[in-house]
Design a protein around this motif. Structure first.
Motif, mmCIF file in Angstrom:
data_model
loop_
_atom_site.group_PDB
_atom_site.id
_atom_site.type_symbol
_atom_site.label_atom_id
_atom_site.label_comp_id
_atom_site.label_asym_id
_atom_site.label_seq_id
_atom_site.Cartn_x
_atom_site.Cartn_y
_atom_site.Cartn_z
ATOM 1 N N ILE A 117 -36.119 89.720 -6.243
ATOM 2 C CA ILE A 117 -34.717 89.556 -6.173
ATOM 3 C C ILE A 117 -34.175 88.082 -6.404
ATOM 4 O O ILE A 117 -34.821 87.124 -5.422
ATOM 5 C CB ILE A 117 -34.086 90.275 -4.648
ATOM 6 C CG1 ILE A 117 -34.366 91.702 -4.816
ATOM 7 C CG2 ILE A 117 -32.677 90.117 -5.056
ATOM 8 C CD1 ILE A 117 -33.982 92.413 -3.508
ATOM 9 N N LYS A 118 -33.198 87.776 -6.864
ATOM 10 C CA LYS A 118 -32.713 86.476 -7.256
ATOM 11 C C LYS A 118 -31.015 86.581 -6.946
ATOM 12 O O LYS A 118 -30.495 87.505 -7.671
ATOM 13 C CB LYS A 118 -33.137 85.734 -8.570
ATOM 14 C CG LYS A 118 -32.807 84.483 -8.899
ATOM 15 C CD LYS A 118 -33.330 83.897 -10.139
ATOM 16 C CE LYS A 118 -33.059 84.874 -11.318
ATOM 17 N NZ LYS A 118 -33.383 84.085 -12.682
ATOM 18 N N ILE A 119 -30.414 85.609 -6.519
ATOM 19 C CA ILE A 119 -29.082 85.523 -6.603
ATOM 20 C C ILE A 119 -28.827 84.182 -7.478
ATOM 21 O O ILE A 119 -29.247 83.030 -7.146
ATOM 22 C CB ILE A 119 -28.926 85.165 -4.815
ATOM 23 C CG1 ILE A 119 -29.174 86.469 -4.021
ATOM 24 C CG2 ILE A 119 -27.082 84.947 -5.175
ATOM 25 C CD1 ILE A 119 -28.646 87.664 -4.426
ATOM 26 N N VAL A 120 -27.641 84.672 -8.201
ATOM 27 C CA VAL A 120 -27.290 83.263 -9.040
ATOM 28 C C VAL A 120 -25.778 83.180 -8.638
ATOM 29 O O VAL A 120 -25.000 84.214 -8.794
ATOM 30 C CB VAL A 120 -27.462 83.830 -10.563
ATOM 31 C CG1 VAL A 120 -26.538 82.555 -11.257
ATOM 32 C CG2 VAL A 120 -28.697 83.835 -11.010
ATOM 33 N N VAL A 121 -25.355 81.871 -8.519
ATOM 34 C CA VAL A 121 -23.988 81.841 -8.144
ATOM 35 C C VAL A 121 -23.301 80.741 -9.155
ATOM 36 O O VAL A 121 -24.037 79.712 -9.721
ATOM 37 C CB VAL A 121 -23.733 80.978 -7.026
ATOM 38 C CG1 VAL A 121 -22.341 80.848 -6.451
ATOM 39 C CG2 VAL A 121 -24.339 81.928 -5.669
ATOM 40 N N ALA A 122 -22.305 80.843 -9.802
ATOM 41 C CA ALA A 122 -21.758 80.212 -10.892
ATOM 42 C C ALA A 122 -19.818 80.386 -10.673
ATOM 43 O O ALA A 122 -19.716 81.268 -9.947
ATOM 44 C CB ALA A 122 -21.967 80.781 -12.121
ATOM 45 N N LYS A 123 -19.276 79.247 -11.149
ATOM 46 C CA LYS A 123 -17.856 79.064 -11.001
ATOM 47 C C LYS A 123 -17.298 80.143 -12.211
ATOM 48 O O LYS A 123 -17.881 80.473 -13.068
ATOM 49 C CB LYS A 123 -17.564 77.757 -11.326
ATOM 50 C CG LYS A 123 -17.729 76.700 -10.420
ATOM 51 C CD LYS A 123 -16.758 76.608 -9.517
ATOM 52 C CE LYS A 123 -16.916 75.462 -8.285
ATOM 53 N NZ LYS A 123 -15.712 75.707 -7.358
ATOM 54 N N ASN A 124 -16.558 80.670 -11.432
ATOM 55 C CA ASN A 124 -15.695 81.799 -12.308
ATOM 56 C C ASN A 124 -14.854 81.038 -13.535
ATOM 57 O O ASN A 124 -14.376 79.984 -13.195
ATOM 58 C CB ASN A 124 -14.775 82.656 -11.485
ATOM 59 C CG ASN A 124 -14.033 83.701 -12.504
ATOM 60 O OD1 ASN A 124 -12.762 83.362 -12.720
ATOM 61 N ND2 ASN A 124 -14.628 84.851 -12.585
ATOM 62 N N VAL A 125 -14.994 81.419 -14.689
ATOM 63 C CA VAL A 125 -14.392 80.675 -15.791
ATOM 64 C C VAL A 125 -12.964 80.822 -15.794
ATOM 65 O O VAL A 125 -12.104 79.957 -16.288
ATOM 66 C CB VAL A 125 -15.104 81.245 -17.142
ATOM 67 C CG1 VAL A 125 -16.690 80.840 -17.440
ATOM 68 C CG2 VAL A 125 -14.889 82.704 -17.410
ATOM 69 N N LEU A 175 -35.520 85.272 -3.494
ATOM 70 C CA LEU A 175 -35.497 85.747 -2.150
ATOM 71 C C LEU A 175 -37.064 85.667 -1.788
ATOM 72 O O LEU A 175 -37.722 85.512 -2.758
ATOM 73 C CB LEU A 175 -35.105 87.156 -1.636
ATOM 74 C CG LEU A 175 -33.563 87.474 -1.415
ATOM 75 C CD1 LEU A 175 -32.784 86.951 -2.451
ATOM 76 C CD2 LEU A 175 -33.270 88.814 -1.049
ATOM 77 N N ALA A 176 -37.376 84.992 -0.724
ATOM 78 C CA ALA A 176 -39.107 84.895 -0.470
ATOM 79 C C ALA A 176 -39.364 85.494 1.220
ATOM 80 O O ALA A 176 -38.449 85.558 1.986
ATOM 81 C CB ALA A 176 -39.066 83.350 -0.613
#
Length: 431
Positions: A117-125, A175-176
């Protein structure tokens, strides 16, 4: 739980249905559906140490969320085998693993699968005061939310978000630390079996190879069938139990020695009372070892082994039998046929359910009450005869009488289960 099981004398204490099945001396109840299998799991994802039900439709549509892998994944091969015919599974993950985690979330379940599992966080355009938070499993996007702070995140099927974390743009943080638990022992299997006592199923799947755990399943099956009146069969690998409630799969597969236990459990659970698995073509994914001579097949049947054999280019079930090999006046050779046991188990479960729901504590034990019960049993018998599961019912042979105390009734319900054609003996007369 109501009382139930077989009886020697009318001395039971608990209310319930006590039903004996014996071979006859050689001289508005509904027929319930079949297809439920109970299965212990050792997967790397899913609810831990708790029973949960999954339908065949749920498995096809939502297996990623439930079991952590896509439908076609090799890790789900045993479950695909079960659901080849089963309509529902009652599953139980035997061992709890360690949950993977990162700064933003913790895996919903323990196990190594959480590390994917991976979490990606980005600014909302559209609104730079907010963040787009995406959850990926492998490379597949499984959840996306737009929030101002982590406190606004809602947990999904894969992670529990840390609501007090501080969101910051990241290309992806995996996640690890996720790990599977230890190899399950008899203790974990005992916990699984205890949990199954409150669930309804037609076949119990025993996917193990060690003799001590197999013996545990045999003892459990005998106790529930004979003492508690819970009628089901258990499918296991190479176990000469000499008992009608146990089916012993003999063949190994190239990929997993006991792999055919899963397919057989699903096929036996879903097989209708007026059908048999005999000569059914194996349509699963395992590579079956089925190089037997005619003598080996014959000896295997005598030993109560559920065997697959080659017919041309196909692999088929030789005979739909259980492990009963020693016969008595009460349990004749007929009891070694799984079709016969399906009929008897269906009768036991359906009549008990009908009595417990409609009569127990509700209908007076007088002539009118007993006539009502008699009518329901006759009607039920006629339904079984109508689908050709048993020979035609003679109503006069069914009796419902007052028992040895004011609360009990005794029922005699003679039935003759029908088996599908298996052998042809023909004489051709040449004129």
């Amino acid at each position: 739980m109501f009382g139930g099981g077989s009886f020697t004398s009318q001395n039971k204490v608990l209310p319930g249905s006590y039903i004996n099945f014996v071979s006859a001396a050689r001289a508005a109840a509904a027929v319930s559906d079949r297809g439920i299998v109970a299965v212990p799991l050792t997967l790397s994802w899913g609810p831990e140490k708790t029973a949960f039900e999954v339908t065949a439709e749920d498995f096809q549509k939502n297996c990623m969320a439930i079991f952590g892998y896509p439908y076609e994944a090799p890790e789900l091969l045993p479950l695909r085998e079960v659901f080849r015919y089963a309509v529902k599974g009652v599953f139980y993950r035997l061992v709890a693993g360690t949950k993977a985690a990162n700064n933003y979330a913790t895996a919903r379940y323990g196990g190594v699968r959480g590390n994917a599992i991976k979490i990606v966080v980005a600014k909302n355009v559209d609104d730079e005061s907010k963040y787009d938070v995406k959850t990926y499993l492998d490379s597949k996007l499984v959840d996306e939310q737009t929030v101002a702070t982590a406190s606004g995140l809602k947990d999904n099927d894969y992670v529990i978000f840390k609501k007090d974390s501080t969101l910051a743009t990241t290309a992806g943080i995996a996640l690890a630390g996720g790990a599977d638990g230890e190899t399950p022992t008899g203790t974990e299997h005992s916990e699984f079996l205890a949990a199954m006592e409150s669930h309804t199923f037609h076949v119990l799947c025993c996917p193990v190879t060690d003799e001590s755990t197999k013996a545990l399943y045999v003892a459990y099956t005998k106790r529930l069938r004979d003492e508690a009146g819970v009628k089901f069969q258990t499918v296991m690998f190479q176990k000469a139990a000499d008992y009608e409630g146990v089916i012993s799969v003999e063949n190994e597969t190239e990929e997993l020695a006991h792999g055919l236990v899963y397919w057989t459990a699903g096929a036996e659970a879903a097989c209708a009372v007026n059908k048999t698995n005999e000569n059914r073509t194996y349509d699963g994914e395992y590579t079956v070892k089925a190089d037997y001579t005619q003598t080996q097949l014959s000896e295997g049947i005598k030993a109560g082994k559920f065997m697959f054999h080659k017919v041309g280019n196909e692999i088929r079930v030789l005979m739909d039998i259980n492990t009963l090999t020693h016969y008595t006046d009460e349990k004749s050779e007929d009891f070694s046929s799984n079709q016969t046991i399906r009929v008897l188990d269906q009768i036991g479960n359906d009549i008990a359910s009908m009595f417990n729901d409609r009569y127990l504590g509700k209908v007076p034990n007088d002539d009118a009450g007993r006539v009502s019960l008699w009518n329901d049993i006759v009607t039920y018998g006629n339904k079984l005869a109508g689908i050709r599961a048993i020979e035609a019912v003679t109503a006069d042979n069914i009796t419902v009488e007052k028992g040895q105390n004011k609360r009990s009734v005794t029922v005699s319900f003679p039935v003759e289960p029908i088996n599908c054609m298996s052998q042809l003996y023909m004489t051709v007369v040449v004129q």
